[in-house]
Write an enzyme that holds these catalytic residues in place. Sequence first.
Site, short mmCIF file in Angstrom:
data_model
loop_
_atom_site.label_atom_id
_atom_site.label_comp_id
_atom_site.label_asym_id
_atom_site.label_seq_id
_atom_site.Cartn_x
_atom_site.Cartn_y
_atom_site.Cartn_z
N GLY A 64 60.51 -3.32 14.12
CA GLY A 64 61.74 -2.60 13.53
C GLY A 64 61.72 -1.27 13.87
O GLY A 64 61.24 -0.60 14.88
N TYR A 80 65.52 -3.09 -3.72
CA TYR A 80 64.46 -2.28 -2.51
C TYR A 80 63.86 -1.20 -3.53
O TYR A 80 62.81 -1.16 -3.37
CB TYR A 80 65.49 -1.81 -1.44
CG TYR A 80 64.60 -0.83 -0.73
CD1 TYR A 80 63.66 -1.60 0.31
CD2 TYR A 80 64.85 0.44 -0.40
CE1 TYR A 80 63.05 -0.70 1.29
CE2 TYR A 80 64.37 0.91 0.23
CZ TYR A 80 63.25 0.58 1.42
OH TYR A 80 62.87 1.35 2.19
N ASP A 84 54.26 -14.00 9.94
CA ASP A 84 55.10 -13.90 9.01
C ASP A 84 54.45 -12.89 7.77
O ASP A 84 53.31 -13.37 7.40
CB ASP A 84 55.21 -15.07 8.33
CG ASP A 84 56.31 -15.10 7.07
OD1 ASP A 84 56.35 -14.07 6.40
OD2 ASP A 84 56.64 -16.18 6.56
N ASP A 112 55.06 -9.26 14.46
CA ASP A 112 56.11 -9.45 13.67
C ASP A 112 56.92 -10.99 13.60
O ASP A 112 56.03 -11.77 14.27
CB ASP A 112 57.27 -8.61 14.42
CG ASP A 112 58.49 -8.12 13.43
OD1 ASP A 112 59.28 -8.89 12.82
OD2 ASP A 112 58.74 -6.76 13.49
N ARG A 168 59.43 -11.65 14.56
CA ARG A 168 60.31 -11.95 16.06
C ARG A 168 59.62 -10.97 17.08
O ARG A 168 58.99 -10.36 16.78
CB ARG A 168 61.74 -11.82 15.78
CG ARG A 168 62.12 -10.25 15.34
CD ARG A 168 63.39 -9.80 14.96
NE ARG A 168 63.37 -8.67 14.48
CZ ARG A 168 63.54 -7.55 14.98
NH1 ARG A 168 63.81 -7.32 16.06
NH2 ARG A 168 63.49 -6.25 14.20
N GLY A 206 55.37 -5.79 11.22
CA GLY A 206 56.74 -5.35 11.27
C GLY A 206 56.83 -4.51 12.43
O GLY A 206 57.45 -3.38 12.12
N1 SER Z 1 66.39 4.11 4.76
C1 SER Z 1 66.23 3.38 3.74
C2 SER Z 1 67.68 2.58 3.12
O1 SER Z 1 68.41 3.20 3.35
C3 SER Z 1 65.79 4.13 2.68
O2 SER Z 1 64.37 3.92 2.53
O3 SER Z 1 67.51 1.81 2.73
#
Ligand code: SER
Length: 314
Positions: A12, A143, A53, A35, A37, A9
């Site tokens: 990012g 998340y 991946d 990554d 991409r 990653g």
């Molecule tokens: N910055 C993240 C989010 O807003 C929080 O870990 O999802």
Amino acid sequence: MQKSILIIGACGQIGTELTMALREKYGNQSVIASDIREGSDLLMQSGPFELMDATDYGAIEDVVMHYEIEDVYLMAAMLSATGEKFPMRAWNLNMNSLFNVLNLAKDKKVDKIFWPSSIAVFGPNTPREATPQQTLMDPTTVYGISKQSGERWCAYYHAKYGVDVRSVRYPGLISWKTLPGGGTTDYAVEIYHSALEEKRYTCFLQKGTKLPMMFMDDAIRATIAIMNADPKDIKVRSSYNLSAMSFGPEEIADSIATHIPDFKITYQPDFRQQIADSWPSSIDDSEAKADWGWAPEFDLATTTKEMLGNLVKS
Ligand code: SER
């Protein structure tokens, strides 16, 4: 011999700056960026890159064997706002990528792992001010649930298999080199771009929504510091609270107005307001300070100065 490092990653918001910082520290050829991409020209041209991946165990294993990787930084994840739109994709990416690297370490194919957690592990019933390291956690986003579960799995792999995995709970991260993607704290980056381009910003969070935040340079320093700490000093093997500053949108707007006096902010909260309302407004990071010497350097005023100064130049 130089340490051989893999960043998953790497293209990012955090991965880009972490890759460049590690290349500076350990040498360009020792730090393998990967990554799904390609990333910025600087990242692609400054050292090795592999298209990979994070959910594909075999692909990661091939890269780890080929480069004789010792340390892995797993920065691939789907963040809070996008995760609410694609719950199963978020869960699959966030969990499978973590299991892949934990299992590589369990099988002694890598030595050490960094995996970030987040303030999203906390929820509406968590104490909101100075949130302690050990507390009630009832995350309400996919998340947050994936990060909380990930923390438990990290602690489990450490206790059961001796895996050396290290983690911090990042607050919202503010950076000028690479845009964040799909988070609830993204407004704190967008606002600087919009201030310079249009002298105004419509915020998707309400006035008074105070959240924990950090300038990217501090986050990178924390990441490298915890990875370099003596293993005996890492007493928390789930994830450390980490803190630098806390503010609401109106405070960042005031701080921008000291440089751009006619800057105006308006508010149009959307679904992300509910996510923000479930998170703490400030974090107690005394254990990170005591265990491995964490100390933030940037406050809101210095962050604003860095952000506006560098965005004008870039
Ligand atoms: N910055 C993240 C989010 O807003 C929080 O870990 O999802």
